[in-house]
Structures are given as C-alpha cells and as structure tokens.
Design an enzyme around this catalytic site. Structure first.
Site, PDB file in Angstrom:
ATOM      1  CD  GLU A  88      32.360  55.845  34.711  1.00  0.00           C
ATOM      2  OE1 GLU A  88      31.465  56.566  34.233  1.00  0.00           O
ATOM      3  OE2 GLU A  88      32.314  54.601  34.702  1.00  0.00           O
TER       4      GLU A  88
ATOM      5  CE  LYS B   3      29.116  52.798  35.931  1.00  0.00           C
ATOM      6  NZ  LYS B   3      29.410  54.147  35.387  1.00  0.00           N
TER       7      LYS B   3
ATOM      8  NE  ARG C 272      10.005  52.394  22.273  1.00  0.00           N
ATOM      9  CZ  ARG C 272      10.156  51.361  23.097  1.00  0.00           C
ATOM     10  NH1 ARG C 272       9.526  50.221  22.844  1.00  0.00           N
ATOM     11  NH2 ARG C 272      10.917  51.453  24.169  1.00  0.00           N
TER      12      ARG C 272
ATOM     13  CG  ASP D 115      29.763  50.148  30.684  1.00  0.00           C
ATOM     14  OD1 ASP D 115      29.043  50.361  29.698  1.00  0.00           O
ATOM     15  OD2 ASP D 115      30.094  51.027  31.498  1.00  0.00           O
TER      16      ASP D 115
ATOM     17  CE  LYS E 175      37.421  60.407  26.389  1.00  0.00           C
ATOM     18  NZ  LYS E 175      36.744  61.673  26.708  1.00  0.00           N
TER      19      LYS E 175
ATOM     20  CG  HIS F 185      33.170  58.231  23.779  1.00  0.00           C
ATOM     21  ND1 HIS F 185      32.558  57.164  24.389  1.00  0.00           N
ATOM     22  CD2 HIS F 185      33.712  58.974  24.780  1.00  0.00           C
ATOM     23  CE1 HIS F 185      32.714  57.249  25.689  1.00  0.00           C
ATOM     24  NE2 HIS F 185      33.408  58.332  25.966  1.00  0.00           N
TER      25      HIS F 185
ATOM     26  CG  HIS G  63      35.393  52.839  26.415  1.00  0.00           C
ATOM     27  ND1 HIS G  63      34.986  53.182  25.146  1.00  0.00           N
ATOM     28  CD2 HIS G  63      34.352  53.148  27.235  1.00  0.00           C
ATOM     29  CE1 HIS G  63      33.766  53.676  25.199  1.00  0.00           C
ATOM     30  NE2 HIS G  63      33.359  53.663  26.445  1.00  0.00           N
TER      31      HIS G  63
ATOM     32  CE  LYS H  84      30.869  51.913  26.121  1.00  0.00           C
ATOM     33  NZ  LYS H  84      29.983  51.420  27.171  1.00  0.00           N
TER      34      LYS H  84
END
Length: 489
Positions: free
Chosen positions: A214, A338, A51, A233, A180, A176, A238, A146
């Site tokens: 992470e 995380k 946008r 998530d 890998k 993704h 995944h 996703k």
C-alpha cells in the site's frame, strides 16, 4: 460480455456500522452496482445501523453523495436509495431494539443478512441482541468482518459467543481478497488447464512470492491499526488465504467444504515460526517520514500523534515453507506494508531454471519463467517466457510476458470483490468464506510469531516512506539467491 449470476431471493441486508468507511465506501456501492445489473430483487431492503441519530432521509443524503461521486446516475441512485433505510441503535442499550425487530419481522420470508462491520468487541453484544429478539432463526445469516480476535484465545472467545446464536452454517467470516477475480481465476488456471497442474510442485517451482503493498499510511485508522499491526491486519487473514489458494491440493469438487478442507490442510502444514527462528525468518518494520506519490509524508509515529513511541509494525516480510510432499523445500516469501512505492497485490510463482542451457553466453542469460497474478490494480495474469529476439543479428534471448488484462480481454471492468461476496451470503454459498477451523489454524501459526516479537523487546526496523521496507527484507530473500519481484511493466 459475461452473463450475470442468477437473481437471488428477496433479502434484508442489515449493516451494523452502517455509517463507517467500509459501509459507505465499499459495501453500499457494491450493492448499488448489483442493483444496476438487476440483481437486487424488488422488495429487498438495505438497512444501515449505527449510533448516530440520523433518520432515513439523513442517511440517504449521505449515501447519495457517495454514490454520485462514484459516477452513479442520479435517477439510478435515487431508485436504489428507495430500498435503503436507517435505524439508530446501540448494541449495549435497550432503546430501539423492539422497533427494529418489528421492522425485520414485517417480511419473514426474506433472507436476513446481518453484516457486522464494527469493532470485534461488539460482535457478541450484537449477536446476543439478535438472539434475544429471535432474529437469528430461519433464513438468517451473520457476516463477521476481520479481525476475528487478536490471537487464538480471543478468536475462540468470539466464535464461541457468536456460535451460541448462529450455527456454523449461518456464519460467514469474510475476507474480501477471496472475492477478487484473479484469486478465483487461480482455481481455473490450476484445475482447468492441463498445462499448470503437473508442474505445480516442488519438482518444478523454485519459490512463491505474495506481496500486498500500500502507498497509504494509517490515515484515520491509527487507533485500530496501532492495536493490530501488519501481521494481524494483513498476514493472518488476507495473505494466508492467498497462500492457501496457491498451495492447496485439488479439491474433489467446488463444494464449499471440499475447497475449505484443502485450505485447512495447508494452514496446518505451515512450518512453525517461533522464538527459536523468528529472527531468521521474519522482518518487521515501521515507516518514517519520506515521500509518497510525489508528496512529502510524515512517519508512522507522527501519524499517530501525541508523542507516540509505538512499536507496532507497519511492514512485515517473512519466509515460510509448507511441510508436505507437494511443497517440501519450496520457500514462500510473504510481505506487506504501508507507505511502499506502489499499491500492488500480486502472487508470483517462480519456476526452476532449465537444467541445462544449450545457448552460448552471447545469447544472453536464461531467466526463470514466472507466473504473475495481479490482484490489484489492473487485474490480470502474466506468464513470463524466454524467446528469441526478432531480427537477423544472431540468436539473442529475451524475457517477455504473455499478458492478459481482464479488462482488455473481456471488455468490462472487474466487479469489486464485495459485489460477489455479499450476494454469495444471500445465496447461502460459503465457499469463499472462512470456516472456524481455518481461523483457528491461522492464529495457531501466527500467534507464536507475535509472541516471539513481544519477548524479543526489539523495535521494528525503520524504513523511509516510499521505499520497499527495511533493507533486512531484501536480505531475507537475497541470501537465498533470489530477489523480490518488482516489475512494474
């Protein structure tokens, strides 16, 4: 050096959400790297859509900065940017769509890929516009990022709406992680070697661990993440896809549906987790202030700001089983979070102990063999074996890895997963993409866990940033006499 895949047909790749972080940091650099390898045919176009009121030159200037920061040579960057353009569009407004349709219509012989790197709430609006202007016909494909929905009902709603304009053969639901190299090498290890497949069952494998950790917090993704949480998530997509690649039966071939049929069987065989057993088999946590990579970092609630009292989980650990003949009784331990101590994604297959030890206690303990597949960083494979420690000092046992680093073994760095997946869409190869029934089966399993957490009313367990999550996650596996793999060597 390995040969590059065959050149693809000329294409137009349109990225909706073209000014977003995924587009600028992953998708467009991936295409640039394929351009450097001569895999972007002349005449192909990459078009960013968003946008923001940019023109071609403004968009290219933003992208040029990103590509130069990644080490791209100026002349190569400028050559690639010659194939990049931009259009300002709003999926919910009429302005600009006539001109966009005319632009795409200039090269009707091209493969057309529409990558929806946007909020899922816009998927339907975008597909409706593409259908209205006839851009869904012929060699057109749509890529869905996703998350596809928040639960089974919303996922079905999105898939139904997209399906009105793009049939299943045109729809590519991307994960993704499946692009890998290590994940694809799992297929080669299992089905290309006589060594592993006879042992790949409950008779020889003690348990399997999958970790996606992470060090970062939510950063600028706080608004999205707080609506999603770690289970939506990471686990529902995944991690379950990685589990499928580990656990599926040998497909009859590597044809797309042969592989995806076997993955679907795994998802449908997962042991249910619901209100009756969620407290026993799941742990969810939320990071508090602590340290990450030598720096003090705030907690999740501080990252969100505005005095948030969110109960969204930033860490999940769970135990599940696959209820079929191959895997009956073998636990699969999954965890993601995380603000953990390391950035690491890996699959660990732990084999059973030898049935009888012939060594006396002075030789040292016998350790279970492990196959460790490292997805990131430093992609590679380790097979841990017990050998005799060299030297004349008697028979002493030592646990050591046969270690294969992809970068060292092949002398090249591994391409980003998006590099392969984007060109697989152009080729029309959906093997590494999720079929609709896979998405439904994953939500059918994950939904009751979310419902159980919601009905319990309990807040996530706190854990200090820079640690491996709540202590309950350690108890989850150690009460079974096992421990999480945390070897950093």
């Amino acid at each position: 050096m390995t040969a590059s895949p065959p050149l693809v047909d000329a294409f137009d790749l349109v990225i909706f959400g073209g000014t977003g972080d995924l587009a600028l940091r992953k998708l467009l650099p991936a295409l640039f790297h394929r351009f450097l390898d001569g895999q972007i045919p002349a005449g192909s176009r990459v078009i960013g859509i968003a946008r923001e009121g940019l023109d071609d030159d403004g968009y290219r200037a933003n992208l040029r900065k990103v590509l130069l920061e990644t080490g791209g040579a100026k002349d190569k960057v400028d050559a690639f940017l010659g194939q990049v353009g931009y259009r300002s569009l709003d999926a919910r407004k009429d302005e600009g769509w006539d001109a966009f349709a005319a632009l795409i219509g200039e090269q009707p012989e091209h493969v057309r890929v529409f990558y929806l790197s946007t909020s899922p709430e816009l998927f339907v609006d975008i597909c409706n516009r593409l259908g209205e202007y006839g851009l869904n016909r012929g060699k057109s494909r749509v890529v869905l990022e996703k998350p596809i929905g928040r639960d089974l009902a919303s996922a079905n709603q999105i898939n139904d709406a997209v399906g009105r304009f793009f049939d299943e053969s045109q729809t590519y639901r991307i994960d993704h992680y499946l692009g890998k190299e290590t994940v694809q090498n799992l297929l080669a290890l299992r089905f290309g070697n006589a060594l592993f497949e006879p042992l790949w069952n409950a008779g020889h494998i003690d348990h399997v661990q999958i970790t996606v950790a992470e060090t970062l917090g939510v950063g600028t993704r706080g608004t999205y993440y707080d609506r999603a949480g770690a289970l939506r998530d990471m686990v529902q997509n995944h991690i379950l896809q990685l589990l499928c690649m580990v656990a599926m039966e040998p497909p009859s071939s590597l044809s797309p549906d042969a592989v995806r049929d076997e993955k679907l069987k795994v998802l449908r065989s997962l042991k249910p987790i619901d209100e009756a057993n969620a407290a026993q088999y799941t742990v969810r946590g939320q990071y508090r202030a602590g340290a990450a990579e030598g720096q003090s970092v705030p907690g999740y609630l501080e990252d969100l700001g505005n005095g948030s009292k969110s109960h969204t989980e930033t860490f999940v650990a769970l135990k599940t089983e696959i209820e079929n003949w191959r895997w009956a009784g073998v636990p699969f331990y999954l965890r993601t979070g995380k603000r953990l101590p390391e950035r690491v994604s890996e699959i660990v297959v732990v084999f059973k102990s030898v049935p009888h030890s012939i060594f006396d206690a002075s030789a040292g303990p016998l350790t279970q063999n492990r196959l460790v597949l490292r997805l990131q960083p430093d992609e590679g494979v380790k097979l841990w074996l017990t050998i005799k420690h060299p030297g004349p000092g008697g028979l002493r046992l030592r646990h050591v890895p046969l270690d294969m680093s992809f970068a060292e073994a092949f002398g090249v760095s591994q391409p980003d997963a998006y590099e392969r997946l984007l060109l697989d869409v152009v080729r029309g190869n959906p093997t590494l993409f999720m079929r609709r029934d896979e998405v439904e089966a994953a939500w059918h399993w994950a939904g009751p866990i979310l419902d159980a957490w919601g009905s319990s009313g309990e807040a996530p367990r706190p854990y200090t940033a820079g640690t491996w999550g709540p202590s309950a996650a350690v108890a989850l596996i150690e009460r079974d006499g096992r421990t999480w793999n945390e070897d950093s060597e």
